[in-house]
Design a protein around this motif. Structure first.
Motif, PDB file in Angstrom:
ATOM      1  N   ILE A 153       4.521   5.123   4.606  1.00  0.00           N
ATOM      2  CA  ILE A 153       3.461   5.448   3.659  1.00  0.00           C
ATOM      3  C   ILE A 153       2.489   4.289   3.503  1.00  0.00           C
ATOM      4  O   ILE A 153       2.886   3.123   3.543  1.00  0.00           O
ATOM      5  CB  ILE A 153       4.079   5.784   2.274  1.00  0.00           C
ATOM      6  CG1 ILE A 153       4.886   7.071   2.392  1.00  0.00           C
ATOM      7  CG2 ILE A 153       3.028   5.886   1.203  1.00  0.00           C
ATOM      8  CD1 ILE A 153       5.497   7.524   1.099  1.00  0.00           C
ATOM      9  N   HIS A 154       1.225   4.631   3.315  1.00  0.00           N
ATOM     10  CA  HIS A 154       0.213   3.653   2.917  1.00  0.00           C
ATOM     11  C   HIS A 154      -0.059   3.912   1.436  1.00  0.00           C
ATOM     12  O   HIS A 154      -0.474   5.016   1.065  1.00  0.00           O
ATOM     13  CB  HIS A 154      -1.071   3.823   3.727  1.00  0.00           C
ATOM     14  CG  HIS A 154      -2.144   2.883   3.285  1.00  0.00           C
ATOM     15  ND1 HIS A 154      -2.106   1.535   3.570  1.00  0.00           N
ATOM     16  CD2 HIS A 154      -3.255   3.077   2.553  1.00  0.00           C
ATOM     17  CE1 HIS A 154      -3.170   0.956   3.040  1.00  0.00           C
ATOM     18  NE2 HIS A 154      -3.884   1.867   2.413  1.00  0.00           N
ATOM     19  N   TYR A 155       0.223   2.916   0.597  1.00  0.00           N
ATOM     20  CA  TYR A 155       0.076   3.055  -0.854  1.00  0.00           C
ATOM     21  C   TYR A 155      -1.326   2.651  -1.277  1.00  0.00           C
ATOM     22  O   TYR A 155      -1.826   1.614  -0.866  1.00  0.00           O
ATOM     23  CB  TYR A 155       1.119   2.189  -1.568  1.00  0.00           C
ATOM     24  CG  TYR A 155       2.526   2.578  -1.192  1.00  0.00           C
ATOM     25  CD1 TYR A 155       3.128   3.670  -1.786  1.00  0.00           C
ATOM     26  CD2 TYR A 155       3.222   1.877  -0.218  1.00  0.00           C
ATOM     27  CE1 TYR A 155       4.413   4.053  -1.422  1.00  0.00           C
ATOM     28  CE2 TYR A 155       4.506   2.256   0.154  1.00  0.00           C
ATOM     29  CZ  TYR A 155       5.085   3.337  -0.448  1.00  0.00           C
ATOM     30  OH  TYR A 155       6.346   3.731  -0.087  1.00  0.00           O
ATOM     31  N   MET A 156      -1.937   3.495  -2.087  1.00  0.00           N
ATOM     32  CA  MET A 156      -3.280   3.245  -2.595  1.00  0.00           C
ATOM     33  C   MET A 156      -3.240   3.382  -4.119  1.00  0.00           C
ATOM     34  O   MET A 156      -2.229   3.811  -4.674  1.00  0.00           O
ATOM     35  CB  MET A 156      -4.257   4.258  -1.994  1.00  0.00           C
ATOM     36  CG  MET A 156      -4.337   4.174  -0.472  1.00  0.00           C
ATOM     37  SD  MET A 156      -5.372   5.450   0.261  1.00  0.00           S
ATOM     38  CE  MET A 156      -4.303   6.867   0.169  1.00  0.00           C
ATOM     39  N   THR A 173      -2.457   7.031  -5.599  1.00  0.00           N
ATOM     40  CA  THR A 173      -2.020   8.008  -4.599  1.00  0.00           C
ATOM     41  C   THR A 173      -1.437   7.274  -3.402  1.00  0.00           C
ATOM     42  O   THR A 173      -1.434   6.050  -3.342  1.00  0.00           O
ATOM     43  CB  THR A 173      -3.197   8.924  -4.170  1.00  0.00           C
ATOM     44  OG1 THR A 173      -2.682  10.011  -3.394  1.00  0.00           O
ATOM     45  CG2 THR A 173      -4.250   8.161  -3.401  1.00  0.00           C
ATOM     46  N   PHE A 174      -0.922   8.032  -2.462  1.00  0.00           N
ATOM     47  CA  PHE A 174      -0.431   7.449  -1.218  1.00  0.00           C
ATOM     48  C   PHE A 174      -0.720   8.415  -0.080  1.00  0.00           C
ATOM     49  O   PHE A 174      -0.990   9.594  -0.286  1.00  0.00           O
ATOM     50  CB  PHE A 174       1.062   7.118  -1.291  1.00  0.00           C
ATOM     51  CG  PHE A 174       1.964   8.277  -1.629  1.00  0.00           C
ATOM     52  CD1 PHE A 174       2.412   9.151  -0.648  1.00  0.00           C
ATOM     53  CD2 PHE A 174       2.376   8.485  -2.937  1.00  0.00           C
ATOM     54  CE1 PHE A 174       3.244  10.209  -0.955  1.00  0.00           C
ATOM     55  CE2 PHE A 174       3.213   9.540  -3.251  1.00  0.00           C
ATOM     56  CZ  PHE A 174       3.654  10.405  -2.259  1.00  0.00           C
ATOM     57  N   ARG A 175      -0.671   7.878   1.141  1.00  0.00           N
ATOM     58  CA  ARG A 175      -0.953   8.674   2.331  1.00  0.00           C
ATOM     59  C   ARG A 175       0.213   8.532   3.297  1.00  0.00           C
ATOM     60  O   ARG A 175       0.656   7.418   3.598  1.00  0.00           O
ATOM     61  CB  ARG A 175      -2.236   8.176   2.994  1.00  0.00           C
ATOM     62  CG  ARG A 175      -2.637   8.947   4.222  1.00  0.00           C
ATOM     63  CD  ARG A 175      -3.989   8.499   4.737  1.00  0.00           C
ATOM     64  NE  ARG A 175      -4.099   7.049   4.736  1.00  0.00           N
ATOM     65  CZ  ARG A 175      -4.388   6.322   5.808  1.00  0.00           C
ATOM     66  NH1 ARG A 175      -4.619   6.889   6.953  1.00  0.00           N
ATOM     67  NH2 ARG A 175      -4.465   5.015   5.720  1.00  0.00           N
ATOM     68  N   TRP A 215       4.730   2.051  -7.254  1.00  0.00           N
ATOM     69  CA  TRP A 215       4.561   1.291  -6.027  1.00  0.00           C
ATOM     70  C   TRP A 215       3.570   0.163  -6.251  1.00  0.00           C
ATOM     71  O   TRP A 215       2.861   0.125  -7.239  1.00  0.00           O
ATOM     72  CB  TRP A 215       4.113   2.174  -4.868  1.00  0.00           C
ATOM     73  CG  TRP A 215       2.810   2.871  -5.072  1.00  0.00           C
ATOM     74  CD1 TRP A 215       1.556   2.350  -4.927  1.00  0.00           C
ATOM     75  CD2 TRP A 215       2.628   4.224  -5.474  1.00  0.00           C
ATOM     76  NE1 TRP A 215       0.602   3.291  -5.200  1.00  0.00           N
ATOM     77  CE2 TRP A 215       1.242   4.467  -5.548  1.00  0.00           C
ATOM     78  CE3 TRP A 215       3.496   5.270  -5.787  1.00  0.00           C
ATOM     79  CZ2 TRP A 215       0.715   5.696  -5.906  1.00  0.00           C
ATOM     80  CZ3 TRP A 215       2.961   6.486  -6.134  1.00  0.00           C
ATOM     81  CH2 TRP A 215       1.587   6.693  -6.188  1.00  0.00           C
ATOM     82  N   VAL A 263       0.344  -1.596  -4.505  1.00  0.00           N
ATOM     83  CA  VAL A 263      -0.692  -1.519  -3.480  1.00  0.00           C
ATOM     84  C   VAL A 263      -0.759  -2.848  -2.732  1.00  0.00           C
ATOM     85  O   VAL A 263      -0.834  -2.883  -1.503  1.00  0.00           O
ATOM     86  CB  VAL A 263      -2.063  -1.174  -4.103  1.00  0.00           C
ATOM     87  CG1 VAL A 263      -3.168  -1.256  -3.070  1.00  0.00           C
ATOM     88  CG2 VAL A 263      -2.017   0.203  -4.754  1.00  0.00           C
ATOM     89  N   GLN A 284       2.520  -3.141  -0.769  1.00  0.00           N
ATOM     90  CA  GLN A 284       2.846  -1.932  -0.011  1.00  0.00           C
ATOM     91  C   GLN A 284       4.349  -1.644  -0.073  1.00  0.00           C
ATOM     92  O   GLN A 284       5.014  -1.431   0.942  1.00  0.00           O
ATOM     93  CB  GLN A 284       2.358  -2.046   1.435  1.00  0.00           C
ATOM     94  CG  GLN A 284       0.848  -2.022   1.569  1.00  0.00           C
ATOM     95  CD  GLN A 284       0.268  -0.665   1.188  1.00  0.00           C
ATOM     96  OE1 GLN A 284       0.501   0.328   1.849  1.00  0.00           O
ATOM     97  NE2 GLN A 284      -0.471  -0.629   0.073  1.00  0.00           N
ATOM     98  N   PRO A 292       7.467   0.606  -2.403  1.00  0.00           N
ATOM     99  CA  PRO A 292       7.801   1.614  -3.407  1.00  0.00           C
ATOM    100  C   PRO A 292       8.936   1.138  -4.310  1.00  0.00           C
ATOM    101  O   PRO A 292       9.745   0.286  -3.897  1.00  0.00           O
ATOM    102  CB  PRO A 292       8.270   2.792  -2.553  1.00  0.00           C
ATOM    103  CG  PRO A 292       8.945   2.134  -1.389  1.00  0.00           C
ATOM    104  CD  PRO A 292       8.133   0.877  -1.126  1.00  0.00           C
TER     105      PRO A 292
END
Length: 68
Positions: free
Chosen positions: A12-15, A18-20, A45, A47, A50, A52
């Motif tokens: 996952i890419h954490y933003m 939200t995450f992607r 998480w 950002v 990166q 969780p």
């Protein structure tokens, strides 16, 4: 689509807010405790790091660890 990778750990890419998903999976591992976190319950998480976290306490522990 969160369940596409049933039984596998997601990348996952954490933003902010939200995450992607970078690779399919249905869970991630807490960076502090190693506990399995289903994606549908992932709420904490970092950002910047990166990572969780399973809950607010783990998030705080990670922040304290990062500060030294």
């Amino acid at each position: 689509m969160l369940m596409a990778g049933s039984g596998r750990e997601a990348r996952i890419h954490y933003m902010a807010g939200t995450f992607r998903l970078l690779s399919d999976g249905d869970h991630v591992r807490c960076a502090v405790t190693g506990a399995r976190i289903p994606l549908d319950t992932l709420r904490y998480w970092s950002v910047a790091r990166q990572e969780p976290y399973i809950d607010a306490a783990a998030s705080l522990a990670a922040e304290e660890r990062a500060r030294g």
